[in-house]
Design a protein around this motif. Sequence first.
Motif, PDB file in Angstrom:
ATOM      1  N   GLU A  29      54.145  35.143  32.908  1.00  0.00           N
ATOM      2  CA  GLU A  29      52.967  36.163  33.121  1.00  0.00           C
ATOM      3  C   GLU A  29      51.478  35.746  32.920  1.00  0.00           C
ATOM      4  N   ALA A  30      51.295  35.014  31.874  1.00  0.00           N
ATOM      5  CA  ALA A  30      49.949  34.402  31.647  1.00  0.00           C
ATOM      6  C   ALA A  30      49.583  33.386  32.704  1.00  0.00           C
ATOM      7  N   TRP A  31      50.460  32.439  33.259  1.00  0.00           N
ATOM      8  CA  TRP A  31      49.962  31.615  34.195  1.00  0.00           C
ATOM      9  C   TRP A  31      51.054  31.509  35.027  1.00  0.00           C
ATOM     10  N   PRO A  32      50.969  32.391  36.082  1.00  0.00           N
ATOM     11  CA  PRO A  32      51.977  32.439  37.169  1.00  0.00           C
ATOM     12  C   PRO A  32      51.999  31.301  38.131  1.00  0.00           C
ATOM     13  N   ASP A  33      51.166  30.336  38.152  1.00  0.00           N
ATOM     14  CA  ASP A  33      51.136  29.185  39.249  1.00  0.00           C
ATOM     15  C   ASP A  33      51.613  28.142  38.272  1.00  0.00           C
ATOM     16  N   LEU A  34      51.949  28.111  36.986  1.00  0.00           N
ATOM     17  CA  LEU A  34      52.337  27.173  36.354  1.00  0.00           C
ATOM     18  C   LEU A  34      53.832  26.826  36.612  1.00  0.00           C
ATOM     19  N   LYS A  35      54.167  25.468  36.757  1.00  0.00           N
ATOM     20  CA  LYS A  35      55.496  25.351  37.149  1.00  0.00           C
ATOM     21  C   LYS A  35      56.147  24.434  36.028  1.00  0.00           C
ATOM     22  N   ILE A  36      57.132  25.201  35.475  1.00  0.00           N
ATOM     23  CA  ILE A  36      57.963  24.389  34.184  1.00  0.00           C
ATOM     24  C   ILE A  36      58.931  23.269  35.074  1.00  0.00           C
ATOM     25  N   VAL A  37      58.673  22.159  34.773  1.00  0.00           N
ATOM     26  CA  VAL A  37      59.313  21.071  35.387  1.00  0.00           C
ATOM     27  C   VAL A  37      60.695  20.397  34.503  1.00  0.00           C
ATOM     28  N   GLY A  38      60.622  20.704  33.236  1.00  0.00           N
ATOM     29  CA  GLY A  38      61.494  20.189  32.290  1.00  0.00           C
ATOM     30  C   GLY A  38      61.699  21.149  30.794  1.00  0.00           C
ATOM     31  N   GLU A  39      62.700  21.096  30.366  1.00  0.00           N
ATOM     32  CA  GLU A  39      62.936  21.794  28.982  1.00  0.00           C
ATOM     33  C   GLU A  39      63.650  20.654  28.162  1.00  0.00           C
ATOM     34  N   ALA A  40      63.325  20.591  27.015  1.00  0.00           N
ATOM     35  CA  ALA A  40      63.839  19.370  26.012  1.00  0.00           C
ATOM     36  C   ALA A  40      64.295  20.284  24.679  1.00  0.00           C
ATOM     37  N   ARG A  41      65.320  19.873  24.040  1.00  0.00           N
ATOM     38  CA  ARG A  41      65.879  20.463  22.815  1.00  0.00           C
ATOM     39  C   ARG A  41      65.287  19.571  21.697  1.00  0.00           C
ATOM     40  N   ASP A  42      64.851  18.439  21.639  1.00  0.00           N
ATOM     41  CA  ASP A  42      64.333  17.865  20.966  1.00  0.00           C
ATOM     42  C   ASP A  42      63.293  16.957  20.874  1.00  0.00           C
ATOM     43  N   GLY A  43      62.547  16.063  19.886  1.00  0.00           N
ATOM     44  CA  GLY A  43      61.494  15.352  20.406  1.00  0.00           C
ATOM     45  C   GLY A  43      61.727  13.955  21.248  1.00  0.00           C
ATOM     46  N   ASN A  44      63.002  13.603  21.023  1.00  0.00           N
ATOM     47  CA  ASN A  44      63.186  12.222  21.897  1.00  0.00           C
ATOM     48  C   ASN A  44      63.397  12.905  23.241  1.00  0.00           C
ATOM     49  N   GLU A  45      63.940  13.905  23.461  1.00  0.00           N
ATOM     50  CA  GLU A  45      64.109  14.384  24.998  1.00  0.00           C
ATOM     51  C   GLU A  45      62.790  14.750  25.497  1.00  0.00           C
ATOM     52  N   ALA A  46      61.963  15.338  24.740  1.00  0.00           N
ATOM     53  CA  ALA A  46      60.384  15.704  25.160  1.00  0.00           C
ATOM     54  C   ALA A  46      59.679  14.424  25.717  1.00  0.00           C
ATOM     55  N   LEU A  47      59.729  13.369  24.785  1.00  0.00           N
ATOM     56  CA  LEU A  47      59.168  12.097  25.050  1.00  0.00           C
ATOM     57  C   LEU A  47      59.736  11.532  26.433  1.00  0.00           C
ATOM     58  N   GLY A  48      61.043  11.795  26.577  1.00  0.00           N
ATOM     59  CA  GLY A  48      61.507  11.049  27.806  1.00  0.00           C
ATOM     60  C   GLY A  48      61.086  11.640  29.033  1.00  0.00           C
ATOM     61  N   LEU A  49      61.367  13.344  28.993  1.00  0.00           N
ATOM     62  CA  LEU A  49      60.759  13.860  30.014  1.00  0.00           C
ATOM     63  C   LEU A  49      59.267  13.929  30.437  1.00  0.00           C
ATOM     64  N   ALA A  50      58.527  13.559  29.325  1.00  0.00           N
ATOM     65  CA  ALA A  50      56.875  13.516  29.364  1.00  0.00           C
ATOM     66  C   ALA A  50      56.719  12.085  30.214  1.00  0.00           C
ATOM     67  N   ASP A  51      57.565  11.039  30.036  1.00  0.00           N
ATOM     68  CA  ASP A  51      57.229   9.758  30.790  1.00  0.00           C
ATOM     69  C   ASP A  51      57.593   9.796  31.807  1.00  0.00           C
ATOM     70  N   GLU A  52      59.021  10.493  32.255  1.00  0.00           N
ATOM     71  CA  GLU A  52      59.316  10.436  33.641  1.00  0.00           C
ATOM     72  C   GLU A  52      58.771  11.416  34.513  1.00  0.00           C
ATOM     73  N   LEU A  53      58.199  12.487  34.166  1.00  0.00           N
ATOM     74  CA  LEU A  53      57.734  13.765  34.985  1.00  0.00           C
ATOM     75  C   LEU A  53      56.233  13.826  34.962  1.00  0.00           C
ATOM     76  N   ARG A  54      55.560  13.203  33.853  1.00  0.00           N
ATOM     77  CA  ARG A  54      53.981  13.403  33.715  1.00  0.00           C
ATOM     78  C   ARG A  54      53.288  14.619  33.988  1.00  0.00           C
ATOM     79  N   PRO A  55      54.072  15.553  33.143  1.00  0.00           N
ATOM     80  CA  PRO A  55      53.344  16.899  33.204  1.00  0.00           C
ATOM     81  C   PRO A  55      52.001  17.105  32.960  1.00  0.00           C
ATOM     82  N   ASP A  56      51.118  18.229  33.319  1.00  0.00           N
ATOM     83  CA  ASP A  56      49.915  18.444  32.919  1.00  0.00           C
ATOM     84  C   ASP A  56      49.835  19.158  31.548  1.00  0.00           C
ATOM     85  N   VAL A  57      50.928  19.733  30.952  1.00  0.00           N
ATOM     86  CA  VAL A  57      51.034  20.184  29.751  1.00  0.00           C
ATOM     87  C   VAL A  57      52.154  19.962  29.047  1.00  0.00           C
ATOM     88  N   VAL A  58      52.177  19.868  27.815  1.00  0.00           N
ATOM     89  CA  VAL A  58      53.526  19.633  26.863  1.00  0.00           C
ATOM     90  C   VAL A  58      53.574  20.657  25.792  1.00  0.00           C
TER      91      VAL A  58
END
Length: 273
Positions: A29-58
């Motif tokens: 609703e707040a940012w319709p153009d933002l694309k959610i490219v990954g979801e993580a259940r813990d910090g290790n997954e978040a780090l792995g996804l950030a390294d792999e996908l290089r998102p604009d925002v985490v």
Amino acid sequence: MSSAGAPRTAILADDERLLREQLKARLSEAWPDLKIVGEARDGNEALGLADELRPDVVFLDIRMPGLTGIEAAREILSLPDWHGEVVFVTAYDEYAVTAFEQGALDYLLKPVEPERLAQTVRRLQTRLAAHPAPSERPQDDAALDALMAGLSKLQLKLNARSPVVQPLRWIQHTAGSSTRLIDVKDVLFFRSDEKYTRVQTRDQEGFIRTPIRELLPQLDSQQFWQIHRSTIVNLSAIAAITRDEAGRQRVHIQGHPEVLEVSRSFAHLFRAS
């Protein structure tokens, strides 16, 4: 990172699926153009996804299994050639305010309110629009060091929610069929892998199942420093700090041949002021 004109991308990290779904719905609703490219259940997954996908925002929950959001943020912000934004999502107001005051981070309080999220989105869009192209971005070591130092202080405050009356004195480990005790002051360093933490003294080594993130709050912070996500070193055991050809810091231990790596997220600890 998104190329010019492409939709901005983000990953969400929270160990509660329903809270991830709520944030995702609010963001749509707040940012319709933002694309959610990954979801993580813990910090290790978040780090792995950030390294792999290089998102604009985490978006990082502060309290998660494995790496906390703060620990994950330190590692993510140290990724080479990544210049995105980190937002903490937390139920702990005092931590959120401290994180926000570091100047380079934003925060959302749970439950995420639409008005507050809209304010955060506007700030993120402004900062992302101001980012120069990756090839034009200078490496600002001083700014990154200041941010890492702030995150380290924030992690200490998080650890302090479960204060230890006295620092750990003895390490108990099993060797074969016997149980042995190691005096903590004799420990040169602790190193973890996925299953065990190695306890290294000058004369012996032992293995315990306590992970680094649980062990650190039990140690005397004036004596033991974390220098890598998997390493804690006894300051009195350090012989020298050197740099390799790539500029990475290395810790040399008195009377022991092993050389310990200092990760980028802890480099500020040994940088001259």
